[in-house]
Write a protein that holds these residues in place. Structure first.
Motif, PDB file in Angstrom:
ATOM      1  N   ILE A  91       0.846  -1.203   0.000  1.00 10.30           N
ATOM      2  CA  ILE A  91       0.000   0.000   0.000  1.00 10.30           C
ATOM      3  C   ILE A  91       0.886   1.259   0.000  1.00 10.30           C
ATOM      4  CG2 ILE A  91      -1.645   1.377   1.360  1.00 10.30           C
ATOM      5  CD1 ILE A  91      -2.891  -1.297   2.305  1.00 10.30           C
ATOM      6  N   ILE A  92       1.888   1.293   0.885  1.00 11.84           N
ATOM      7  CA  ILE A  92       2.765   2.484   0.951  1.00 11.84           C
ATOM      8  C   ILE A  92       3.643   2.580  -0.298  1.00 11.84           C
ATOM      9  CG2 ILE A  92       4.502   3.727   2.310  1.00 11.84           C
ATOM     10  CD1 ILE A  92       3.569   2.125   4.748  1.00 11.84           C
ATOM     11  N   PHE A  93       4.139   1.429  -0.747  1.00 10.38           N
ATOM     12  CA  PHE A  93       5.020   1.392  -1.921  1.00 10.38           C
ATOM     13  C   PHE A  93       4.315   1.956  -3.159  1.00 10.38           C
ATOM     14  CE2 PHE A  93       6.902  -1.020  -5.533  1.00 10.38           C
ATOM     15  CZ  PHE A  93       8.192  -0.526  -5.444  1.00 10.38           C
ATOM     16  N   LEU A  94       3.055   1.532  -3.371  1.00  9.80           N
ATOM     17  CA  LEU A  94       2.310   1.976  -4.557  1.00  9.80           C
ATOM     18  C   LEU A  94       1.750   3.391  -4.384  1.00  9.80           C
ATOM     19  CD1 LEU A  94       0.472  -1.397  -5.162  1.00  9.80           C
ATOM     20  CD2 LEU A  94       2.208  -0.392  -6.663  1.00  9.80           C
ATOM     21  N   PRO A 122       2.284   8.364  -6.862  1.00  8.87           N
ATOM     22  CA  PRO A 122       1.338   9.470  -7.031  1.00  8.87           C
ATOM     23  C   PRO A 122       1.571  10.610  -6.043  1.00  8.87           C
ATOM     24  CG  PRO A 122       0.157   7.414  -6.522  1.00  8.87           C
ATOM     25  CD  PRO A 122       1.606   7.079  -6.633  1.00  8.87           C
ATOM     26  N   HIS A 123       1.970  10.260  -4.810  1.00  8.49           N
ATOM     27  CA  HIS A 123       2.220  11.285  -3.783  1.00  8.49           C
ATOM     28  C   HIS A 123       3.370  12.209  -4.206  1.00  8.49           C
ATOM     29  CE1 HIS A 123       2.932  13.041   0.172  1.00  8.49           C
ATOM     30  NE2 HIS A 123       4.195  12.634   0.099  1.00  8.49           N
ATOM     31  N   PHE A 124       4.510  11.617  -4.572  1.00  5.85           N
ATOM     32  CA  PHE A 124       5.686  12.442  -4.880  1.00  5.85           C
ATOM     33  C   PHE A 124       5.606  13.085  -6.257  1.00  5.85           C
ATOM     34  CE2 PHE A 124       7.998  10.661  -1.235  1.00  5.85           C
ATOM     35  CZ  PHE A 124       8.558  11.832  -0.775  1.00  5.85           C
ATOM     36  N   TRP A 125       4.976  12.408  -7.211  1.00  2.00           N
ATOM     37  CA  TRP A 125       4.886  13.007  -8.541  1.00  2.00           C
ATOM     38  C   TRP A 125       3.907  14.184  -8.545  1.00  2.00           C
ATOM     39  CZ3 TRP A 125       4.909   7.663 -11.406  1.00  2.00           C
ATOM     40  CH2 TRP A 125       6.249   7.240 -11.522  1.00  2.00           C
ATOM     41  N   LYS A 162      -1.794  20.056  -6.375  1.00  5.35           N
ATOM     42  CA  LYS A 162      -1.650  20.376  -4.949  1.00  5.35           C
ATOM     43  C   LYS A 162      -2.729  19.666  -4.132  1.00  5.35           C
ATOM     44  CE  LYS A 162       0.575  24.788  -5.814  1.00  5.35           C
ATOM     45  NZ  LYS A 162       0.372  26.225  -6.078  1.00  5.35           N
ATOM     46  N   ALA A 163      -3.956  19.611  -4.704  1.00  3.84           N
ATOM     47  CA  ALA A 163      -5.047  18.932  -4.005  1.00  3.84           C
ATOM     48  C   ALA A 163      -4.759  17.431  -3.878  1.00  3.84           C
ATOM     49  CB  ALA A 163      -6.361  19.158  -4.763  1.00  3.84           C
ATOM     50  N   LEU A 164      -4.204  16.839  -4.950  1.00  2.00           N
ATOM     51  CA  LEU A 164      -3.876  15.409  -4.913  1.00  2.00           C
ATOM     52  C   LEU A 164      -2.796  15.136  -3.866  1.00  2.00           C
ATOM     53  CD1 LEU A 164      -4.092  12.515  -6.097  1.00  2.00           C
ATOM     54  CD2 LEU A 164      -2.272  13.142  -7.693  1.00  2.00           C
ATOM     55  N   PHE A 165      -1.803  16.018  -3.805  1.00  2.00           N
ATOM     56  CA  PHE A 165      -0.728  15.859  -2.822  1.00  2.00           C
ATOM     57  C   PHE A 165      -1.311  15.871  -1.405  1.00  2.00           C
ATOM     58  CE2 PHE A 165       2.555  17.707  -0.018  1.00  2.00           C
ATOM     59  CZ  PHE A 165       3.534  16.745  -0.165  1.00  2.00           C
ATOM     60  N   GLY A 166      -2.175  16.837  -1.142  1.00  2.00           N
ATOM     61  CA  GLY A 166      -2.808  16.933   0.181  1.00  2.00           C
ATOM     62  C   GLY A 166      -3.664  15.709   0.474  1.00  2.00           C
ATOM     63  N   SER A 169      -3.391  12.730  -0.805  1.00  2.00           N
ATOM     64  CA  SER A 169      -2.591  11.501  -0.664  1.00  2.00           C
ATOM     65  C   SER A 169      -2.136  11.326   0.786  1.00  2.00           C
ATOM     66  CB  SER A 169      -1.391  11.524  -1.613  1.00  2.00           C
ATOM     67  OG  SER A 169      -0.485  12.541  -1.248  1.00  2.00           O
ATOM     68  N   LEU A 170      -1.787  12.425   1.445  1.00  2.00           N
ATOM     69  CA  LEU A 170      -1.391  12.346   2.857  1.00  2.00           C
ATOM     70  C   LEU A 170      -2.568  11.891   3.725  1.00  2.00           C
ATOM     71  CD1 LEU A 170       0.790  15.560   3.172  1.00  2.00           C
ATOM     72  CD2 LEU A 170       1.555  13.228   3.630  1.00  2.00           C
ATOM     73  N   LEU A 171      -3.729  12.477   3.432  1.00  2.00           N
ATOM     74  CA  LEU A 171      -4.941  12.103   4.173  1.00  2.00           C
ATOM     75  C   LEU A 171      -5.253  10.622   3.944  1.00  2.00           C
ATOM     76  CD1 LEU A 171      -7.581  13.051   5.734  1.00  2.00           C
ATOM     77  CD2 LEU A 171      -8.626  13.188   3.468  1.00  2.00           C
TER      78      LEU A 171
END
Lengths: 53, 312
Positions: B185-188, B192-195, B282-286, B288-290
């Motif tokens: 889960i974290i690997f995949l 998307p998080h970093f890109w 920016k919304a996707l980055f936020g 992804s953390l959630l």
């Protein structure tokens, strides 16, 4: 060594040194306490079960 | 300063440190550390093995220190590129508060210390996994992949994905299938998080010479790859429920969170090239953390309730 040969710390250097020393002291105390607790847990009552001589 | 001059050192080479304890704490990357603690705790709790609470807490602490050590080694090696990126320029080494040598010594000492401590507190499999995680992050990712290939964070993401397996191993002494799924889960989730971050920080990465996917393959290709990885992670996210490791509630929540993740990735996919504010990225980055926080929070909650006798 003469007094002139020594490095005189500025206030901010002394303050930083004190902050680092305090952190190291706290970390060491925490490590000792943790290892004490772990030893008691790992050995359990057997901690006293050993030949004294 | 006479002492220094007599020995022929440059003044800059012998500088009395003004680094506060907080600067050394910053070397440990506390925010990354908090995520490591959280996911390692998830691995530890979901293992459902009997464990003394003190051993559990101290194991997590050792894992956290190990993660921090790898952060310090990363900051030692990456000081040159950290200095030219706005996001990282104020870190202790590029800002000059801590020298690179001090960061290296601190990182190496804490690496050895944390691995030894975890071995003594939990077991040596967990310690070996922690050592491998530190090696993977500091050497494989920081020294090799990061500056060499746009797949850097894909492969390097493994380092951030190991903590649940380390936590699991700490209480069971082995590596379970469920912990491997948590790893996946974290690997995949990492690409998307970093890109998403790399999309709106591409100028920073470009200036630092880091071959991130948007700089190498272009924005369009990056957006497609983000979407593809998001689809996969959304599916893998519900696997614990499908395979029977968790209950129904986790499955529903994971599916909902995965759906949201795909929605945000879709918005990024549809984002026009002319959109330089990059709101969707920016919304996707936020989000992804959630996503990661929420999915592991539910995993932990279900495991805790299961231990208390609630099963659904």
């Amino acid at each position: 060594m003469e007094e002139d040969d020594r490095v005189t710390l500025t206030d901010s250097q002394r303050k930083a040194q004190r902050s680092r020393s305090l952190a190291i002291a706290l970390a060491l105390v925490a490590f000792v306490v943790i290892m004490y607790i772990v030893t008691v847990i790992k050995m359990g009552p057997a901690i006293l079960d050993r030949p004294m001589f | 300063m006479a002492l220094v001059e007599k020995n022929g050192y440059e003044e800059a080479a012998f500088r009395v440190s003004e680094a506060q304890a907080g600067d050394y704490l910053a070397l440990l990357k506390p925010r990354v550390m908090s995520l490591v603690v959280f996911t390692a705790f998830a691995g530890l709790v979901t293992a459902q093995a009997p464990v003394n609470p003190f051993i559990a807490i101290f194991s997590i602490l050792a894992i956290a220190v190990g993660a921090g050590a790898s952060g310090a080694l990363n900051m030692w090696y990456d000081a040159d590129i950290d200095a030219v990126m706005t996001r990282t320029a104020s870190r202790p080494v590029p800002s000059g508060r801590i020298s690179a040598d001090q960061a290296l010594a601190f990182g190496l000492f804490l690496s050895a210390f944390s691995v030894m401590a975890l071995g003594l507190i939990a077991n040596w499999l967990a310690a070996a996994l922690l050592a491998f995680t530190i090696f993977f992050y500091a050497v494989i990712y920081s020294m090799w992949l990061k500056r060499w290939t746009p797949q850097n964070i894909v492969i390097g993401g493994a380092a951030g994905a190991f903590p649940p397996m380390v936590g699991w191993a700490a209480v069971t002494g082995d590596v379970g299938v469920f912990s491997v799924i948590q790893f996946l889960i974290i690997f995949l989730w990492t690409p998307p998080h970093f890109w998403a971050l790399a999309l709106f920080k591409s100028e920073d990465y470009g200036r630092a010479g880091i071959p991130m996917m948007p700089n190498v393959a272009g924005e369009a290709s990056t957006k497609r790859q983000i979407f593809a990885y998001t689809l996969v992670v959304a599916v893998v996210g519900v696997l614990p429920s499908v395979l029977g490791y968790t209950g129904f509630i986790y499955g529903v929540v994971a599916a909902g969170l995965g759906g949201g993740f795909v929605y945000y990735a879709w918005k990024v996919l549809r984002m026009p090239e002319s959109d330089r504010t990059m709101g969707p990225a920016k919304a996707l980055f936020g989000y992804s953390l959630l996503y990661l926080f929420a999915i592991f929070a539910v995993l932990i909650a279900e495991s805790v309730f299961a231990r208390l006798g609630f099963v659904w």
